[in-house]
Design a protein around this motif. Structure first.
Motif, PDB file in Angstrom:
ATOM      1  N   GLY A 216      32.725 -10.161  49.258  1.00 49.92           N
ATOM      2  CA  GLY A 216      31.292  -9.972  49.500  1.00 49.92           C
ATOM      3  C   GLY A 216      31.025  -9.078  50.684  1.00 49.92           C
ATOM      4  O   GLY A 216      30.105  -8.249  50.680  1.00 49.92           O
ATOM      5  N   CYS A 217      31.874  -9.202  51.694  1.00 48.88           N
ATOM      6  CA  CYS A 217      31.708  -8.446  52.929  1.00 48.88           C
ATOM      7  C   CYS A 217      31.911  -6.942  52.716  1.00 48.88           C
ATOM      8  O   CYS A 217      31.324  -6.126  53.410  1.00 48.88           O
ATOM      9  N   LEU A 218      32.729  -6.588  51.734  1.00 47.99           N
ATOM     10  CA  LEU A 218      33.087  -5.179  51.539  1.00 47.99           C
ATOM     11  C   LEU A 218      32.102  -4.417  50.654  1.00 47.99           C
ATOM     12  O   LEU A 218      32.135  -3.173  50.641  1.00 47.99           O
ATOM     13  N   ILE A 219      31.237  -5.110  49.940  1.00 50.86           N
ATOM     14  CA  ILE A 219      30.398  -4.443  48.945  1.00 50.86           C
ATOM     15  C   ILE A 219      29.521  -3.357  49.549  1.00 50.86           C
ATOM     16  O   ILE A 219      29.597  -2.169  49.156  1.00 50.86           O
ATOM     17  N   PHE A 220      28.686  -3.689  50.526  1.00 54.62           N
ATOM     18  CA  PHE A 220      27.742  -2.705  51.058  1.00 54.62           C
ATOM     19  C   PHE A 220      28.408  -1.644  51.920  1.00 54.62           C
ATOM     20  O   PHE A 220      28.061  -0.454  51.816  1.00 54.62           O
ATOM     21  N   PRO A 221      29.392  -2.003  52.774  1.00 49.75           N
ATOM     22  CA  PRO A 221      30.107  -0.939  53.487  1.00 49.75           C
ATOM     23  C   PRO A 221      30.788   0.035  52.539  1.00 49.75           C
ATOM     24  O   PRO A 221      30.833   1.243  52.802  1.00 49.75           O
ATOM     25  N   ALA A 222      31.325  -0.471  51.404  1.00 52.65           N
ATOM     26  CA  ALA A 222      31.983   0.415  50.436  1.00 52.65           C
ATOM     27  C   ALA A 222      30.976   1.357  49.802  1.00 52.65           C
ATOM     28  O   ALA A 222      31.282   2.543  49.564  1.00 52.65           O
ATOM     29  N   ILE A 223      29.770   0.881  49.551  1.00 49.21           N
ATOM     30  CA  ILE A 223      28.721   1.740  48.989  1.00 49.21           C
ATOM     31  C   ILE A 223      28.364   2.851  49.956  1.00 49.21           C
ATOM     32  O   ILE A 223      28.176   4.017  49.576  1.00 49.21           O
ATOM     33  N   VAL A 224      28.298   2.509  51.253  1.00 48.51           N
ATOM     34  CA  VAL A 224      27.955   3.505  52.279  1.00 48.51           C
ATOM     35  C   VAL A 224      29.030   4.564  52.382  1.00 48.51           C
ATOM     36  O   VAL A 224      28.751   5.772  52.468  1.00 48.51           O
ATOM     37  N   ILE A 225      30.281   4.127  52.378  1.00 49.21           N
ATOM     38  CA  ILE A 225      31.400   5.068  52.520  1.00 49.21           C
ATOM     39  C   ILE A 225      31.523   5.949  51.280  1.00 49.21           C
ATOM     40  O   ILE A 225      31.710   7.155  51.364  1.00 49.21           O
TER      41      ILE A 225
ATOM     42  N   ALA B 141      27.805 -15.137  49.588  1.00 45.99           N
ATOM     43  CA  ALA B 141      26.540 -14.743  50.208  1.00 45.99           C
ATOM     44  C   ALA B 141      26.724 -14.458  51.694  1.00 45.99           C
ATOM     45  O   ALA B 141      26.150 -13.501  52.233  1.00 45.99           O
ATOM     46  N   ALA B 142      27.533 -15.286  52.361  1.00 46.12           N
ATOM     47  CA  ALA B 142      27.816 -15.041  53.786  1.00 46.12           C
ATOM     48  C   ALA B 142      28.503 -13.696  53.961  1.00 46.12           C
ATOM     49  O   ALA B 142      28.201 -12.931  54.894  1.00 46.12           O
ATOM     50  N   GLY B 143      29.424 -13.388  53.052  1.00 46.57           N
ATOM     51  CA  GLY B 143      30.104 -12.099  53.103  1.00 46.57           C
ATOM     52  C   GLY B 143      29.161 -10.937  52.866  1.00 46.57           C
ATOM     53  O   GLY B 143      29.219  -9.916  53.564  1.00 46.57           O
ATOM     54  N   VAL B 144      28.270 -11.085  51.884  1.00 45.48           N
ATOM     55  CA  VAL B 144      27.319 -10.011  51.571  1.00 45.48           C
ATOM     56  C   VAL B 144      26.426  -9.707  52.772  1.00 45.48           C
ATOM     57  O   VAL B 144      26.236  -8.547  53.151  1.00 45.48           O
ATOM     58  N   PHE B 145      25.886 -10.750  53.398  1.00 42.82           N
ATOM     59  CA  PHE B 145      24.995 -10.524  54.536  1.00 42.82           C
ATOM     60  C   PHE B 145      25.763 -10.023  55.759  1.00 42.82           C
ATOM     61  O   PHE B 145      25.218  -9.273  56.571  1.00 42.82           O
ATOM     62  N   THR B 146      27.021 -10.418  55.877  1.00 46.81           N
ATOM     63  CA  THR B 146      27.843  -9.857  56.957  1.00 46.81           C
ATOM     64  C   THR B 146      28.068  -8.373  56.707  1.00 46.81           C
ATOM     65  O   THR B 146      27.982  -7.556  57.634  1.00 46.81           O
ATOM     66  N   GLY B 147      28.324  -8.008  55.463  1.00 48.09           N
ATOM     67  CA  GLY B 147      28.486  -6.599  55.117  1.00 48.09           C
ATOM     68  C   GLY B 147      27.232  -5.799  55.368  1.00 48.09           C
ATOM     69  O   GLY B 147      27.280  -4.661  55.871  1.00 48.09           O
TER      70      GLY B 147
END
Length: 218
Positions: free
Chosen positions: A209-218, A162-168
């Protein structure tokens, strides 16, 4: 542990959150405090709402999160200044829960947690500027900090994730702040892992977790 924190958030139960949200919207709806610092996000979201594509039809050095969030407010509530403020105020009010939880985790009483949350809240609404990538990212980063504190205390994989997701998500809203947060968390976790206070796989869980949302954006 997270459930225990939520159970102690006496003033932040659903009716109180609704009242805080309504008061915030009322404050930002009276007087029309137009601010040029909000114009960058509002202008970009307006262009996207009308069919322009970010980074193709117009360029910005800012990560896309705030543009998308504000465009979503236009799509759901209609393209207006108040719509954007409602969505921004929603993030602000949610961040109160994170601030309250952080104070409780630090050993503070309910009173001190309430005081800290109110200071955070009023510091933001008196600043007037909330439709802004700096503010949006700060509201989201507060949850990253809360979950990281829970993770280091309880050593549960869910909290690291969860910390990784919100950091992402913070990276998606403001890349410099999010990357600085990720770097700081990474160093902290390596320190804990080398001292065998957390499992080494926790670092990988956080990074995943940190990479999920940045990867979606890219």
């Amino acid at each position: 542990m997270f459930a225990n924190i939520l159970s102690r958030v006496g003033f932040l139960k659903l009716p109180a959150i609704a009242v805080f949200f309504a008061v915030t919207i009322l404050f930002f709806s009276v007087g029309n405090y137009y601010n040029s610092d909000e114009g960058v996000i509002l202008d970009g979201a307006w262009r996207m709402y009308n069919g322009d594509k970010l980074y193709t039809d117009f360029f910005s050095y800012i990560a896309p999160g705030s543009y998308w969030w504000t465009e979503l407010s236009f799509g759901l509530l209609g393209p207006s200044y108040i719509s954007a403020r409602i969505f921004s105020a929603f993030l602000l009010v949610l961040s109160i829960v994170a601030v309250y939880g952080m104070v409780i985790l630090a050993g503070g009483s309910r009173f001190s947690a309430l005081a800290g949350s109110l200071v955070w809240y009023f510091a933001n609404i008196l600043n007037v500027i909330i439709i802004n990538h700096n503010n949006h990212s700060s509201y989201l980063a507060s949850f990253a900090v809360l979950f990281m504190a829970l993770a280091l205390r309880n050593r549960r994989g869910f909290y690291f994730f969860a910390a990784g997701v919100f950091t992402g998500i913070t990276i998606v809203f403001l890349q410099t702040k999010g990357l600085a947060l990720a770097f700081g968390f990474g160093l902290l976790m390596l320190f804990y892992a080398l001292r065998a206070k957390i499992p080494k796989k926790a670092v990988l869980i956080f990074c995943g977790g940190c990479l999920i949302f940045p990867a979606i954006v890219i």
